[in-house]
Design a protein around this motif. Structure first.
Motif, PDB file in Angstrom:
ATOM      1  N   ASP A 101     -37.961 -14.297 -19.303  1.00 31.72           N
ATOM      2  CA  ASP A 101     -37.800 -12.965 -19.981  1.00 31.72           C
ATOM      3  C   ASP A 101     -36.111 -12.221 -19.475  1.00 31.72           C
ATOM      4  O   ASP A 101     -36.190 -12.057 -20.632  1.00 31.72           O
ATOM      5  CB  ASP A 101     -38.253 -11.570 -20.412  1.00 31.72           C
ATOM      6  CG  ASP A 101     -40.114 -12.245 -20.425  1.00 31.72           C
ATOM      7  OD1 ASP A 101     -40.510 -12.654 -21.078  1.00 31.72           O
ATOM      8  OD2 ASP A 101     -40.921 -10.770 -19.710  1.00 31.72           O
ATOM      9  N   GLY A 102     -35.401 -13.452 -18.498  1.00 30.30           N
ATOM     10  CA  GLY A 102     -34.191 -12.592 -19.023  1.00 30.30           C
ATOM     11  C   GLY A 102     -33.607 -13.816 -19.614  1.00 30.30           C
ATOM     12  O   GLY A 102     -33.909 -14.304 -20.306  1.00 30.30           O
ATOM     13  N   PRO A 103     -31.867 -13.648 -19.470  1.00 35.66           N
ATOM     14  CA  PRO A 103     -30.228 -14.198 -20.314  1.00 35.66           C
ATOM     15  C   PRO A 103     -30.888 -15.438 -20.366  1.00 35.66           C
ATOM     16  O   PRO A 103     -31.609 -17.146 -18.797  1.00 35.66           O
ATOM     17  CB  PRO A 103     -29.359 -13.703 -19.662  1.00 35.66           C
ATOM     18  CG  PRO A 103     -30.027 -12.630 -18.471  1.00 35.66           C
ATOM     19  CD  PRO A 103     -31.243 -12.586 -18.266  1.00 35.66           C
ATOM     20  N   PRO A 104     -30.189 -16.577 -21.653  1.00 35.85           N
ATOM     21  CA  PRO A 104     -31.113 -17.812 -21.518  1.00 35.85           C
ATOM     22  C   PRO A 104     -30.384 -18.609 -20.367  1.00 35.85           C
ATOM     23  O   PRO A 104     -29.490 -18.386 -19.790  1.00 35.85           O
ATOM     24  CB  PRO A 104     -30.351 -18.216 -22.796  1.00 35.85           C
ATOM     25  CG  PRO A 104     -29.621 -17.141 -23.143  1.00 35.85           C
ATOM     26  CD  PRO A 104     -29.656 -15.533 -22.391  1.00 35.85           C
ATOM     27  N   PHE A 105     -30.779 -19.963 -19.948  1.00 34.16           N
ATOM     28  CA  PHE A 105     -30.040 -20.516 -18.752  1.00 34.16           C
ATOM     29  C   PHE A 105     -29.303 -21.559 -20.220  1.00 34.16           C
ATOM     30  O   PHE A 105     -29.255 -22.066 -20.912  1.00 34.16           O
ATOM     31  CB  PHE A 105     -30.684 -21.126 -18.528  1.00 34.16           C
ATOM     32  CG  PHE A 105     -31.555 -20.299 -16.781  1.00 34.16           C
ATOM     33  CD1 PHE A 105     -30.901 -19.704 -16.454  1.00 34.16           C
ATOM     34  CD2 PHE A 105     -32.310 -21.723 -16.462  1.00 34.16           C
ATOM     35  CE1 PHE A 105     -31.263 -18.683 -15.698  1.00 34.16           C
ATOM     36  CE2 PHE A 105     -32.508 -20.955 -14.557  1.00 34.16           C
ATOM     37  CZ  PHE A 105     -32.514 -19.226 -15.246  1.00 34.16           C
ATOM     38  N   PRO A 106     -27.930 -22.585 -19.525  1.00 32.56           N
ATOM     39  CA  PRO A 106     -27.625 -23.529 -19.921  1.00 32.56           C
ATOM     40  C   PRO A 106     -28.683 -24.330 -19.970  1.00 32.56           C
ATOM     41  O   PRO A 106     -29.585 -24.719 -19.075  1.00 32.56           O
ATOM     42  CB  PRO A 106     -26.405 -23.729 -19.057  1.00 32.56           C
ATOM     43  CG  PRO A 106     -27.068 -23.007 -17.726  1.00 32.56           C
ATOM     44  CD  PRO A 106     -27.735 -21.970 -18.479  1.00 32.56           C
ATOM     45  N   ARG A 107     -28.863 -25.496 -21.147  1.00 28.48           N
ATOM     46  CA  ARG A 107     -29.720 -26.950 -21.230  1.00 28.48           C
ATOM     47  C   ARG A 107     -29.003 -27.271 -20.194  1.00 28.48           C
ATOM     48  O   ARG A 107     -27.944 -27.740 -19.666  1.00 28.48           O
ATOM     49  CB  ARG A 107     -28.847 -27.707 -22.778  1.00 28.48           C
ATOM     50  CG  ARG A 107     -29.809 -26.273 -23.891  1.00 28.48           C
ATOM     51  CD  ARG A 107     -29.936 -27.729 -24.875  1.00 28.48           C
ATOM     52  NE  ARG A 107     -30.148 -26.494 -25.465  1.00 28.48           N
ATOM     53  CZ  ARG A 107     -30.881 -27.135 -27.162  1.00 28.48           C
ATOM     54  NH1 ARG A 107     -30.240 -28.439 -27.302  1.00 28.48           N
ATOM     55  NH2 ARG A 107     -31.442 -26.145 -28.568  1.00 28.48           N
ATOM     56  N   GLY A 108     -29.475 -28.870 -20.076  1.00 31.59           N
ATOM     57  CA  GLY A 108     -29.376 -29.546 -18.370  1.00 31.59           C
ATOM     58  C   GLY A 108     -29.985 -30.745 -19.640  1.00 31.59           C
ATOM     59  O   GLY A 108     -30.500 -30.907 -20.380  1.00 31.59           O
ATOM     60  N   PRO A 109     -30.126 -31.743 -17.945  1.00 31.92           N
ATOM     61  CA  PRO A 109     -30.218 -33.402 -18.696  1.00 31.92           C
ATOM     62  C   PRO A 109     -32.165 -32.763 -18.850  1.00 31.92           C
ATOM     63  O   PRO A 109     -32.266 -31.963 -18.048  1.00 31.92           O
ATOM     64  CB  PRO A 109     -30.198 -33.629 -17.382  1.00 31.92           C
ATOM     65  CG  PRO A 109     -28.785 -33.224 -17.070  1.00 31.92           C
ATOM     66  CD  PRO A 109     -29.430 -32.256 -16.893  1.00 31.92           C
ATOM     67  N   SER A 110     -32.269 -33.609 -20.029  1.00 32.68           N
ATOM     68  CA  SER A 110     -33.740 -33.809 -20.685  1.00 32.68           C
ATOM     69  C   SER A 110     -34.796 -34.025 -19.362  1.00 32.68           C
ATOM     70  O   SER A 110     -34.629 -35.117 -18.165  1.00 32.68           O
ATOM     71  CB  SER A 110     -33.974 -34.719 -21.528  1.00 32.68           C
ATOM     72  OG  SER A 110     -33.615 -35.517 -20.836  1.00 32.68           O
TER      73      SER A 110
END
Length: 319
Positions: free
Chosen positions: A123-132
């Protein structure tokens, strides 16, 4: 035992975090799958951990991404408190948590505590995208081929590709840890803390939940209790279907990791391990990992992945 010799970046980080204060009781710890340099130490009677992971030219944003995820999780109270973080050197310093790794449980109070910690993260702030996960799978496939002369089982790769396609709408839905194996979940007297944020990033929250379920809630009724504790209410049919899809993904993810572990160990698992039930194999591994061939765990996880994939009411081309 003499203190380990510290890399200059670690030594500089300790001085920056604790200027002029003696650093005592320095010991080396295992860096786990990532192979990071990890030390435990004490300053003014308080325990800390410092980590330095090798910078990866193929993923130049890895250090900044991991630190960003750790910082958010720390602020949310579900990761150790950060005292130093430098993406340039890949060094972080955090509190050392005195806790017990999560083990299979039927205790509803503990299940609720784990679920609440996971909700707080998601429910917190978004994370950056990483490798799939497919990127990770290709990496493990190449590593297995280099170590053992053969990559991951082809059917595992096909299953993951199809499962990822079906789950794509949820792929970046929340801030996720993405590797909630038991050693990355520490239970203390007053909270549940997640550690080792190497693979963290935007992800499907149900896969985080399913990863917990692989090891901590091996029985269907336990997984249902974990799902309901996470949701805060009884699950509906769509949520149960999504949880089952996530479970297949989590099983496949860990099957690939154990196949890599088997390639590192070398040699086939004992023949009598070939058809042991997953719960039995995981219990043996948890009790005595040094006596349980990772290939036996990988095979059991792959069989369970097949079972879950066959039960899913989704197109299964190539399964």
């Amino acid at each position: 035992m003499s203190a380990p010799e510290l890399h200059p970046d670690l030594a500089a980080a300790l001085e920056a975090a604790f200027p002029g204060r003696p650093v005592e009781d320095v010991i080396s710890l295992s860096g786990g799958f990532s192979g990071a340099a990890l030390i435990a130490f004490v300053v003014d009677g308080a325990p800390y951990v410092a980590k330095r992971f090798a910078l990866d030219p193929s993923d130049p944003e890895r250090a900044a991404r991991e630190i960003a995820c750790m910082r958010v999780a720390s602020e949310r109270g579900v990761a150790p408190r950060l005292h130093h973080a430098d993406a340039r050197t890949g060094v972080t310093i955090m509190d050392r948590i005195t806790g017990t790794p999560l083990r299979p449980t039927r205790d509803p109070t503990q299940i609720e505590r784990v679920a609440e910690a996971l909700r707080r993260l998601h429910d917190g702030p978004p994370f950056p995208r990483g490798p799939s996960r497919m990127d990770f799978l290709r990496f493990l496939d190449a590593q297995c081929a280099a170590l053992a002369g053969v990559g991951l089982p082809a059917e595992l790769v096909r299953m993951v590709a199809e499962l990822e396609r079906v789950s794509a709408p949820h792929a970046h839905a929340a801030a996720c840890h993405r590797d909630l194996n038991p050693n990355n979940v520490l239970v203390t007297a007053d909270r549940v803390v997640f550690v080792d944020w190497t693979t963290a990033g935007a992800g499907d929250p149900f896969v985080d939940l399913a990863q917990l379920g692989v090891f901590a809630t091996p029985r269907p009724e336990q997984r249902e209790a974990l799902l309901e504790a996470y949701l805060g209410r009884p699950a509906n049919d769509d949520e149960r279907a999504r949880a089952r899809l996530a479970r297949a993904i989590a099983l496949a993810f860990y099957a690939a990791s154990f196949f890599f572990g088997a390639a590192r160990v070398g040699g086939p698992p004992p023949e009598d391990d070939e058809h042991r039930p997953l719960a039995e194999v995981l219990a043996a591994f948890g009790a005595a990992p040094e006596r349980t061939h990772p290939g036996a765990v990988a095979a059991a996880l792959l069989r369970e992945t097949h079972r879950e994939a066959r039960a899913l009411d989704v197109p299964r081309e190539g399964l």
